[in-house]
Motif scaffolding. Structure first.
Motif, mmCIF file in Angstrom:
data_model
loop_
_atom_site.group_PDB
_atom_site.id
_atom_site.type_symbol
_atom_site.label_atom_id
_atom_site.label_comp_id
_atom_site.label_asym_id
_atom_site.label_seq_id
_atom_site.Cartn_x
_atom_site.Cartn_y
_atom_site.Cartn_z
ATOM 1 N N LYS A 122 38.797 43.173 46.789
ATOM 2 C CA LYS A 122 38.036 42.762 47.973
ATOM 3 C C LYS A 122 36.611 43.308 47.943
ATOM 4 C CE LYS A 122 41.942 41.940 50.983
ATOM 5 N NZ LYS A 122 42.747 42.374 52.103
ATOM 6 N N LYS A 126 33.380 40.946 47.945
ATOM 7 C CA LYS A 126 32.336 41.092 48.961
ATOM 8 C C LYS A 126 30.974 41.218 48.299
ATOM 9 C CE LYS A 126 30.951 43.972 52.850
ATOM 10 N NZ LYS A 126 31.204 45.175 53.607
ATOM 11 N N GLN A 127 30.887 42.020 47.267
ATOM 12 C CA GLN A 127 29.609 42.213 46.582
ATOM 13 C C GLN A 127 29.197 40.953 45.822
ATOM 14 O OE1 GLN A 127 28.819 45.008 43.121
ATOM 15 N NE2 GLN A 127 27.900 46.096 44.844
ATOM 16 N N LYS A 129 29.684 37.745 46.563
ATOM 17 C CA LYS A 129 29.511 36.493 47.326
ATOM 18 C C LYS A 129 28.167 35.831 47.063
ATOM 19 C CE LYS A 129 32.731 37.107 51.084
ATOM 20 N NZ LYS A 129 33.648 36.017 51.057
#
Length: 167
Positions: A122, A126-127, A129
């Protein structure tokens, strides 16, 4: 949880496939420790990225040497690899397969490291995207296109010091 440099490395590795950047990220992180405290397993991950970089450029000699070094190091670092949220057995099998492909001069194919920790996955997602995932000539030839002024100046200074010490 995990060093931010490691998460950044994984994001570059899996999303952008910018193996040169992976090398830069982890080498900088690795060098923050005093030489006697540096973790060998980081070298294994650095060399894995550089091996893939060389394979993509069809430099199979360099790729073979580096994947073999990476494999040797990471095989010996089971506890460290697992503490980094990776399946050690799957990673070693993946590196052995990649080593065989490089030895056979197979064209580059991206690989996915066997992440086991959902929180790490995750964090990487997140990083990543904002990452595009496009391969281009810049990624293939990045080492030739970057500013190396500081490196060249440091080499010249070291060369002059060696010459001075011989005189």
């Amino acid at each position: 949880m995990y060093p931010s440099a490691y998460i950044h490395y994984l994001t570059e590795f899996h999303v952008e496939r910018d193996y040169f950047e992976c090398h830069e990220i982890l080498e900088e992180y690795w060098k923050k420790d005093p030489p006697q405290d540096r973790k060998r397993y980081w070298v294994g991950f650095i060399q894995l990225a550089v091996a893939l970089y060389h394979q993509r450029r069809n430099n199979f000699i360099g790729a073979k040497r580096l994947i073999a070094n990476s494999l040797r190091i990471l095989e010996e670092e089971k506890a460290a690899v697992e503490s980094l949220g990776l399946d050690h057995k799957e990673l070693i099998n993946l590196l052995k397969q990649t080593d065989q492909k490089i030895a056979a001069h197979s064209p580059y194919e991206s690989i996915m490291l066997p992440l086991t920790d959902q929180a790490l996955i995750k964090a990487c997602q997140k990083q990543g995207k904002s990452k595009s995932g496009q391969q281009n000539d810049f990624l293939t030839h990045k080492h030739r296109l970057r500013d190396r002024t500081e490196v060249l100046q440091a080499r010249e200074k070291a060369k002059m010091l060696r010459k001075k010490s011989r005189d």
